[in-house]
Scaffold this motif. Structure first.
Motif, short mmCIF file in Angstrom:
data_model
loop_
_atom_site.label_atom_id
_atom_site.label_comp_id
_atom_site.label_asym_id
_atom_site.label_seq_id
_atom_site.Cartn_x
_atom_site.Cartn_y
_atom_site.Cartn_z
N ALA A 1 -17.83 -15.19 10.10
CA ALA A 1 -18.45 -14.17 9.80
C ALA A 1 -18.20 -12.89 10.78
O ALA A 1 -18.04 -11.69 10.47
N GLY B 1 -21.79 -6.72 4.81
CA GLY B 1 -23.20 -6.80 5.56
C GLY B 1 -22.83 -7.24 6.95
O GLY B 1 -21.62 -7.36 7.39
N ARG C 1 -23.10 -11.86 10.40
CA ARG C 1 -24.29 -13.15 10.43
C ARG C 1 -24.06 -14.11 9.45
O ARG C 1 -23.36 -14.02 8.37
N LEU C 2 -25.01 -15.16 9.56
CA LEU C 2 -25.00 -16.04 8.57
C LEU C 2 -26.37 -16.49 7.91
O LEU C 2 -27.37 -16.31 8.90
N GLU C 3 -26.45 -16.59 6.75
CA GLU C 3 -27.74 -16.86 5.97
C GLU C 3 -27.64 -18.24 5.45
O GLU C 3 -26.59 -18.52 4.65
N ARG D 1 -22.91 -16.46 3.69
CA ARG D 1 -24.11 -17.28 3.01
C ARG D 1 -23.73 -18.70 2.67
O ARG D 1 -22.62 -18.91 2.25
N ASP E 1 -28.52 -15.27 15.38
CA ASP E 1 -27.68 -14.62 14.35
C ASP E 1 -27.55 -15.61 12.93
O ASP E 1 -27.00 -15.27 12.06
N SER F 1 -20.75 -10.96 6.06
CA SER F 1 -22.02 -11.93 6.26
C SER F 1 -21.61 -12.98 5.46
O SER F 1 -20.92 -13.09 4.20
#
Length: 355
Positions: A248, A348, A351-353, A256, A291, A254
């Motif tokens: 990312a 986005g 970061r990592l979701e 996911r 993050d 971003s």
């Protein structure tokens, strides 16, 4: 339950001679970032250096001519298992993985051997080296040299070198918005290693651990030949979340991860729920957890498993949606039966979701 075989009942368990094992030995990501920042580690950056340390990629790549670039990397660690031959196999497989992850084909390796010679018999040390040699033989390359020292803890690994066409280099930073993520190997090696160290790993799970950690990531250069494959990395010591986050950050996008789709090694969820997690998992999370967004409804073990250090883990591939079937078919042909789509890449913040 098993502690796995040792070369002799008169010799100490290999894992008892080291404070950590496998890729769980890595310096925590937050500490490593501070070290590199304060050391000015970048140094000279010639134009031929196509990939250096700027995005924490898997290997360095140096262009030799219009059709060839050298892929160079090194990896070594302390024992993750007690069987010396298997330790050598695992360490060598892990070291070669970084060449494959860049889209390269290995051409040769150098052995790095540090052993407590006053504690380990010669036949045990020879078995470790033989394990590494057999993996390199399977990869079709020689161990062309190396270096040995007397050490307090047993350490083994390789300097690995390969070749790749400059146009086929696949970095961890090349993901594009809209890409899907494919993970080649199931997670849980760190959990298995924690159970093994406490002699609580079932024989069947030990066999799963050896099979996973000694499977060469040979699909790497084949994936690099596919135009729809934009980024490749391998999931190792920083866990799925850490290496996904590097992807990312490198792309400025971003990532996911859909946790329900992430494959796990057999019994890993249950072992993690029983508390068999490594200290490296907690250090990983402390280094990058700020993050990573954790979605509601995740299992209680999701954080520990997402940050679980994977020794000789699988490739993580970012590819265009219309290439995903080809990527999965390629993995299946190469013997990676549990490769799965686990998420995607979106516009986005970097970061990592996890959801």
């Amino acid at each position: 339950m098993t502690a796995a075989p040792t070369a002799s009942t008169l010799t100490p368990r290999l894992t008892s001679l080291s404070h950590g094992g496998g890729c769980g030995c890595k310096i925590a990501p937050g500490v490593l970032a501070q070290i590199l920042q304060s050391s000015g580690a970048a140094g000279v950056m010639p134009p031929e250096l196509l990939v250096g340390i700027e995005t924490a990629d898997d290997a360095a790549v140096y262009q030799l001519n219009d059709s060839q670039a050298l892929v160079a990397t090194t990896d070594f660690f302390m024992p993750i298992v007690d069987d010396p031959y298997e330790f050598g196999r695992i360490a060598a497989t892990n070291a070669l993985s970084d060449v494959y992850a860049m889209g390269g084909r290995p051409i040769m390796a150098l052995a790095l051997v540090a052993m407590p010679v006053n504690q380990l018999p010669v036949d045990v040390i020879a078995a470790i080296i033989r394990g590494g040699q057999d993996v390199c033989r399977a990869a079709g390359i020689p161990i062309a040299g190396g270096h040995t020292i007397d050490s307090v803890e047993p350490i083994y690994g390789l300097v690995a070198m390969g070749l790749v066409h400059p146009d086929r280099v696949r970095r961890n930073a090349g993901a594009r918005a809209g890409d899907l993520l494919v993970l080649a190997k199931p997670l849980g090696v760190g959990v298995y290693s924690a159970a093994l160290k406490k002699e609580q790993l079932a024989d069947a799970h030990y066999r799963e651990m050896i099979a996973s950690t000694t499977q060469l990531n040979t699909p790497g250069p084949l994936l690099a030949d596919l135009p729809g494959v934009h980024a490749i990395t391998d999931v190792t010591g920083f866990g799925l979340a850490g290496h996904g986050l590097e992807m990312a950050r490198g792309a400025g996008l971003s990532v996911r991860i859909d946790w329900a789709r992430v494959p796990l090694l057999p019994g890993v969820a249950e072992l993690a729920a029983q508390g068999f997690v490594t200290g490296a998992s907690g250090r990983n999370w402390a280094g990058y957890g700020a993050d990573v967004a954790l979605g509601a409804g995740l299992p209680a073990t999701a954080q520990a498993l997402a940050s679980d250090p994977q020794t000789s883990g699988g490739l993580l591939v970012a590819c265009a949606p219309d290439s995903v079937d080809e990527v999965l078919a390629l993995f299946a042909r190469e013997g990676f039966a549990r490769a799965a789509v686990i998420g995607g890449v979106e516009a986005g913040p970097a970061r990592l979701e996890l959801r």
